[in-house]
Design a protein around this motif. Sequence first.
Motif, PDB file in Angstrom:
ATOM      1  N   ALA A  83      -8.069  -8.363  -5.973  1.00 33.83           N
ATOM      2  CA  ALA A  83      -7.164  -7.702  -5.469  1.00 33.83           C
ATOM      3  C   ALA A  83      -7.065  -8.258  -3.890  1.00 33.83           C
ATOM      4  O   ALA A  83      -6.059  -7.969  -3.089  1.00 33.83           O
ATOM      5  CB  ALA A  83      -7.697  -6.009  -4.843  1.00 33.83           C
ATOM      6  N   VAL A  84      -7.937  -9.016  -3.337  1.00 33.10           N
ATOM      7  CA  VAL A  84      -8.049  -9.541  -1.999  1.00 33.10           C
ATOM      8  C   VAL A  84      -8.003 -11.099  -1.964  1.00 33.10           C
ATOM      9  O   VAL A  84      -8.377 -11.584  -0.794  1.00 33.10           O
ATOM     10  CB  VAL A  84      -9.338  -8.813  -1.305  1.00 33.10           C
ATOM     11  CG1 VAL A  84      -9.161  -7.486  -1.192  1.00 33.10           C
ATOM     12  CG2 VAL A  84     -10.523  -9.334  -1.930  1.00 33.10           C
ATOM     13  N   VAL A  85      -7.638 -11.622  -2.916  1.00 33.12           N
ATOM     14  CA  VAL A  85      -7.697 -13.253  -2.958  1.00 33.12           C
ATOM     15  C   VAL A  85      -6.134 -13.508  -3.067  1.00 33.12           C
ATOM     16  O   VAL A  85      -5.529 -12.935  -4.021  1.00 33.12           O
ATOM     17  CB  VAL A  85      -8.684 -14.092  -3.768  1.00 33.12           C
ATOM     18  CG1 VAL A  85     -10.011 -13.752  -3.173  1.00 33.12           C
ATOM     19  CG2 VAL A  85      -8.650 -13.575  -5.136  1.00 33.12           C
ATOM     20  N   ASP A  86      -5.555 -14.686  -2.467  1.00 35.47           N
ATOM     21  CA  ASP A  86      -4.372 -15.366  -2.377  1.00 35.47           C
ATOM     22  C   ASP A  86      -4.395 -16.145  -4.170  1.00 35.47           C
ATOM     23  O   ASP A  86      -5.472 -16.493  -4.137  1.00 35.47           O
ATOM     24  CB  ASP A  86      -3.960 -16.439  -1.711  1.00 35.47           C
ATOM     25  CG  ASP A  86      -3.861 -15.683  -0.232  1.00 35.47           C
ATOM     26  OD1 ASP A  86      -3.666 -14.607  -0.128  1.00 35.47           O
ATOM     27  OD2 ASP A  86      -3.688 -16.599   0.792  1.00 35.47           O
ATOM     28  N   ARG A  87      -3.657 -15.827  -4.915  1.00 38.89           N
ATOM     29  CA  ARG A  87      -3.813 -16.339  -6.244  1.00 38.89           C
ATOM     30  C   ARG A  87      -2.315 -16.389  -7.011  1.00 38.89           C
ATOM     31  O   ARG A  87      -1.392 -15.791  -6.359  1.00 38.89           O
ATOM     32  CB  ARG A  87      -4.515 -15.454  -7.007  1.00 38.89           C
ATOM     33  CG  ARG A  87      -4.188 -13.914  -7.069  1.00 38.89           C
ATOM     34  CD  ARG A  87      -5.228 -13.065  -7.575  1.00 38.89           C
ATOM     35  NE  ARG A  87      -4.632 -11.760  -7.740  1.00 38.89           N
ATOM     36  CZ  ARG A  87      -4.277 -11.200  -9.055  1.00 38.89           C
ATOM     37  NH1 ARG A  87      -4.424 -12.203 -10.139  1.00 38.89           N
ATOM     38  NH2 ARG A  87      -3.731 -10.028  -9.178  1.00 38.89           N
ATOM     39  N   GLU A  88      -2.282 -17.125  -8.088  1.00 45.07           N
ATOM     40  CA  GLU A  88      -1.072 -17.285  -8.709  1.00 45.07           C
ATOM     41  C   GLU A  88      -1.054 -15.969  -9.779  1.00 45.07           C
ATOM     42  O   GLU A  88      -2.297 -15.174 -10.001  1.00 45.07           O
ATOM     43  CB  GLU A  88      -1.209 -18.202  -9.883  1.00 45.07           C
ATOM     44  CG  GLU A  88      -0.683 -19.500  -9.467  1.00 45.07           C
ATOM     45  CD  GLU A  88      -1.776 -20.422  -8.522  1.00 45.07           C
ATOM     46  OE1 GLU A  88      -2.939 -19.805  -8.393  1.00 45.07           O
ATOM     47  OE2 GLU A  88      -1.424 -21.190  -7.883  1.00 45.07           O
ATOM     48  N   VAL A  89       0.116 -15.326  -9.759  1.00 48.46           N
ATOM     49  CA  VAL A  89       0.437 -14.110 -10.798  1.00 48.46           C
ATOM     50  C   VAL A  89       1.191 -14.333 -11.644  1.00 48.46           C
ATOM     51  O   VAL A  89       2.266 -15.178 -11.440  1.00 48.46           O
ATOM     52  CB  VAL A  89       0.546 -13.046 -10.042  1.00 48.46           C
ATOM     53  CG1 VAL A  89      -0.730 -12.455  -9.183  1.00 48.46           C
ATOM     54  CG2 VAL A  89       1.474 -13.384  -8.876  1.00 48.46           C
TER      55      VAL A  89
ATOM     56  N   SER B 213      -5.758   2.682  -6.717  1.00 43.78           N
ATOM     57  CA  SER B 213      -7.216   2.225  -6.280  1.00 43.78           C
ATOM     58  C   SER B 213      -7.281   2.408  -4.578  1.00 43.78           C
ATOM     59  O   SER B 213      -6.283   2.032  -4.237  1.00 43.78           O
ATOM     60  CB  SER B 213      -7.676   0.771  -6.741  1.00 43.78           C
ATOM     61  OG  SER B 213      -7.677   0.856  -7.982  1.00 43.78           O
ATOM     62  N   PRO B 214      -8.490   2.811  -3.971  1.00 45.46           N
ATOM     63  CA  PRO B 214      -8.510   2.734  -2.790  1.00 45.46           C
ATOM     64  C   PRO B 214      -8.360   1.362  -2.118  1.00 45.46           C
ATOM     65  O   PRO B 214      -8.474   0.276  -2.727  1.00 45.46           O
ATOM     66  CB  PRO B 214     -10.086   3.059  -2.628  1.00 45.46           C
ATOM     67  CG  PRO B 214     -10.290   4.037  -3.934  1.00 45.46           C
ATOM     68  CD  PRO B 214      -9.741   3.151  -4.810  1.00 45.46           C
ATOM     69  N   GLY B 215      -7.704   1.212  -0.798  1.00 46.32           N
ATOM     70  CA  GLY B 215      -7.067   0.209  -0.363  1.00 46.32           C
ATOM     71  C   GLY B 215      -8.256  -0.911   0.066  1.00 46.32           C
ATOM     72  O   GLY B 215      -7.978  -2.024   0.148  1.00 46.32           O
ATOM     73  N   ASP B 216      -9.589  -0.257  -0.105  1.00 40.76           N
ATOM     74  CA  ASP B 216     -10.551  -1.473   0.444  1.00 40.76           C
ATOM     75  C   ASP B 216     -11.230  -2.013  -0.894  1.00 40.76           C
ATOM     76  O   ASP B 216     -12.462  -2.559  -0.906  1.00 40.76           O
ATOM     77  CB  ASP B 216     -11.762  -0.644   1.067  1.00 40.76           C
ATOM     78  CG  ASP B 216     -12.199   0.732   0.423  1.00 40.76           C
ATOM     79  OD1 ASP B 216     -11.907   1.010  -0.494  1.00 40.76           O
ATOM     80  OD2 ASP B 216     -13.220   1.358   1.140  1.00 40.76           O
TER      81      ASP B 216
ATOM     82  N   LEU C   6       0.913  -1.129   0.124  1.00 47.84           N
ATOM     83  CA  LEU C   6       0.192  -0.089  -0.069  1.00 47.84           C
ATOM     84  C   LEU C   6       0.824   1.275   0.016  1.00 47.84           C
ATOM     85  O   LEU C   6       1.858   1.154   0.724  1.00 47.84           O
ATOM     86  CB  LEU C   6      -0.798  -0.048   1.323  1.00 47.84           C
ATOM     87  CG  LEU C   6      -1.821  -0.995   1.331  1.00 47.84           C
ATOM     88  CD1 LEU C   6      -2.548  -1.202   2.714  1.00 47.84           C
ATOM     89  CD2 LEU C   6      -2.684  -1.217   0.302  1.00 47.84           C
ATOM     90  N   PHE C   7       0.316   2.202  -0.736  1.00 53.82           N
ATOM     91  CA  PHE C   7       1.076   3.654  -0.684  1.00 53.82           C
ATOM     92  C   PHE C   7       0.814   4.202   0.954  1.00 53.82           C
ATOM     93  O   PHE C   7      -0.123   3.484   1.525  1.00 53.82           O
ATOM     94  CB  PHE C   7       0.304   4.455  -1.559  1.00 53.82           C
ATOM     95  CG  PHE C   7       1.012   4.591  -2.889  1.00 53.82           C
ATOM     96  CD1 PHE C   7       2.154   4.586  -3.403  1.00 53.82           C
ATOM     97  CD2 PHE C   7      -0.039   3.858  -3.975  1.00 53.82           C
ATOM     98  CE1 PHE C   7       2.339   4.165  -4.732  1.00 53.82           C
ATOM     99  CE2 PHE C   7       0.307   3.847  -5.194  1.00 53.82           C
ATOM    100  CZ  PHE C   7       1.596   4.093  -5.630  1.00 53.82           C
TER     101      PHE C   7
END
Lengths: 93, 547
Positions: free
Chosen positions: B424-430, B412-415, B387-388
Amino acid sequence: MTDQQSPEQWRERVFAADEDLLARHAELVAVDNVIGLEATVARLQFELKKARERVKELQATVRTRDEEIAAIRTSRTWRVGRVMVRPFSRMRG
Amino acid sequence: MTTAPLFSVVTPVYDPPPAVLVAAIESVLAQTYDDWELVLVDDASTDPEVLRTLRAQATRDPRVKVVERTENGHIVAASNDGIAEASGTFLVFLDHDDLLAPDALAVNARRIAEHDDVDYLYSDEDRIRDDGRFADAFHKPDWSPERLRSQNYCNHLSVLRTALVRELGGLREGFDGSQDHDLVLRVTERARRIVHIPKVLYHWRMLPGSAAGDGSAKPYALDAGRRAVQEHLDRTGIEGTVEIVGPGRYRTRRALPAERRVSIVIPTRGSDSVVWGRRRTLVTRAVRSALAATDHPNLEVVVVYDADTPETVLVELAEIAGERLVLVRYDDPFNYSHKVNLGVLASTGDRLLILNDDVEVRSEQWVEELLAPLEQPGVGLTGARLLFSSTAIQHVGLAFSHGRYAHPFRRSPGDVLGGWGKTAVVDREVSGVTGACMGIRREVYFEVGGHTELLREDYNDVDLCYKVCAAGYRILYLAHCELFHFESQTREAIPNPDDTRFMRRRWGIPVRDRYTPVYPNLPRPEDRDVRLTGARSRGSGTTRAVE
């Protein structure tokens, strides 16, 4: 500053580089270079394959067009037309 | 090549509005592919109109079958009755109020024809709004097992080999509401080949009380989902516990073995900066927060410092880290990669945690969170959520597409959750993670040659990620490991054109990202192509060499 620490103690924590480290570093760099070259080769092979496929497609298109042109030239319409426009082509010199 | 497969579309039916039920059936009748059967299972609907509708529909086409249950058994029992009745090679689950795209079965049949061994296919989906419009398309990632543990992202449209589903005993009682998640987890554990079709083939209707309309409408489903993922971990030998973190979202907590030696490697020049109104020395703040937020006993901090680093900074580092500190003096001209490589060579850990000096750890147990997934042999690299200082998103994984190496959801806003897929909020492959915070196994780092020193400033982290992927490892973004990254939010760093050219020469121009195919801040058209001087443009059709 804690009792156990002295302002100079940080110097004891400095890592001493040696020949072994330099050798391992050279090995690391060499591995990177090899992987980089392999990746470049893979990319070029991929592009070459695509280019060859494109060439094949274009060659097939050219063949089709050539056949169409040949068919047109053998058609009666074309031959009659050629006879009709021949005087004009003579005029053009 | 296989022959044209027969699809059995299984639809459990329980008191839907007759009009939407007919629409669902019509969407099957309208398929451009002919080899299908529709198995409608009435789960003892209380509305007699439903059964009348089903019987009437069955007369329209001999491929439509109706199974009439005498008592209500809920979704699992009704679906299993449908599976028992199915004669197709592949099962297709269609909810009684949803729609298939007209070419849904045709597209799946084409992909099955390409591979004899495909056992599971899934495709993209969208929602049907009240006014009948399709909206909120969810463009899914290619096969992403970590994400499947975090959420049932495959969902609709799922096409499963019937023999495998029967071998597994069909849907399981006790998992109502998450029975499909449980089934997909079990099927994908055994599937010989999994195919993602990046096309919207399913339209999910937003009705009050449906999961499409309100993710929290079925709270009982959440616990079933948690148990399904927990059992999946147990079956696959992944040590961890599963927690519910939101509607349809789960978090896998893994343990980092205490004997693992961890080396936190931080390159620095000892500079300071104004953060939250106060001038601070960045590296000391980073190390202090890093050590304060972990209980891991076997840890060292390797700081690679420039020769002009103030001595006061080194003294303070020795105070903070004590015996755990290793200092590596760097005398050469700036080269980030060289600095990190030297730090790694000086380290002794079998798990490496590479950190920028302008970060501050926000999550407790962050070392454990970031490094424990590396216990899985297939995982090569992990990254955190950054996060910034304003709490806006700086990094939730990298996406390599449209000629760019981009940070989706940046600023984008943190929420922000990240759309329907909660990307943005799930563990995932990237495809990649930022070098500002990454965890990697020592042997993987050496296997791929570490950071390339041919990239002094930009993209050395992207190159490392490409190499890790090329070596066959997965890269994970871990949404529950959070740090502040005090990078300027308003100033966009302009990549060095030489570094961009280097990346394109080595890996080609990225076209479509496998794991984040669509995101809101895709590059602007004018940013898409940096001119390659001295080389002919390779065109947009080029893809990266390693898929």
